[in-house]
Design an enzyme around this catalytic site. Sequence first.
Site, PDB file in Angstrom:
ATOM      1  N   GLU A  40       0.856  -1.195   0.000  1.00 22.73           N
ATOM      2  CA  GLU A  40       0.000   0.000   0.000  1.00 22.73           C
ATOM      3  C   GLU A  40       0.888   1.239   0.000  1.00 22.73           C
ATOM      4  OE1 GLU A  40      -2.839   2.541   3.020  1.00 22.73           O
ATOM      5  OE2 GLU A  40      -2.769   0.362   3.288  1.00 22.73           O
ATOM      6  N   ARG A  44       0.533  10.395   0.506  1.00 23.69           N
ATOM      7  CA  ARG A  44       0.855  11.482   1.432  1.00 23.69           C
ATOM      8  C   ARG A  44       2.076  12.280   0.982  1.00 23.69           C
ATOM      9  NH1 ARG A  44       0.763   8.181   7.170  1.00 23.69           N
ATOM     10  NH2 ARG A  44      -1.068   6.878   6.728  1.00 23.69           N
ATOM     11  N   THR A  68      -4.584   6.274   1.591  1.00 27.68           N
ATOM     12  CA  THR A  68      -4.932   7.672   1.839  1.00 27.68           C
ATOM     13  C   THR A  68      -5.701   8.262   0.657  1.00 27.68           C
ATOM     14  OG1 THR A  68      -2.774   7.769   2.965  1.00 27.68           O
ATOM     15  CG2 THR A  68      -4.081   9.779   2.952  1.00 27.68           C
ATOM     16  N   LYS A 128     -11.201  -1.975   6.260  1.00 27.68           N
ATOM     17  CA  LYS A 128     -10.062  -1.544   7.066  1.00 27.68           C
ATOM     18  C   LYS A 128     -10.598  -1.002   8.393  1.00 27.68           C
ATOM     19  CE  LYS A 128      -6.508   2.100   6.977  1.00 27.68           C
ATOM     20  NZ  LYS A 128      -5.815   3.075   6.095  1.00 27.68           N
TER      21      LYS A 128
END
Length: 206
Positions: A40, A44, A68, A128
């Site tokens: 993943e 960011r 994100t 998640k």
Amino acid sequence: MNIEKIMNTSPVIPVMVIEQVKDAVPLAKALVAGGLRVLEITLRTQAALESIREIKAAVPEAIVGAGTVINFETLDQALNAGSEFIVTPGSTPTLIDAALSSGTPILPGINSPSEAMSLMEKGLTALKFFPAEAAGGVPMLKAIGGPLPQISFCPTGGVGPHNAREYLALKNVACVGGSWMAPAQLVNEGNWQEIERLAAKAASLR
């Protein structure tokens, strides 16, 4: 490949914050060599999207996703970069609908039964749990598992080598997410051998 198969590929999904594109491929190779194929890449940093592209080109055995993802813009960016799955920290109806419309596997973030039930109404049962420790950790997941046994989780946030096994022992946990096998210091040093060792240790957790 659907999100359930992705989650069951290995017990830990590395959550990667890549600051420099030059680190992307050697980092991915070290993690995959250690036995962690699902990666993943969090959106960011400025390097994230190009890192996804380069890893996909150079490490074909990796399953590369974007984390994100928080709005239409980041969703489009992730899909255009070739992300094979999408991870969100939370869930809004518009974002989830857009992600589902794309046909790309999605791992949406929740931390309450109500959020989980809302996503179940959309046919999503692989979620998640974030931020895992702050949201109640193992006791919370045990409690959710009673009335909602259909859901499998990937707890992320505060999960590390000290508590990963406790999470993985739960019936409703398919895998965990974390960054401990690729800390910033080791990445900055280019210590790929140690990262591979830590990845192999994480891959052996279950």
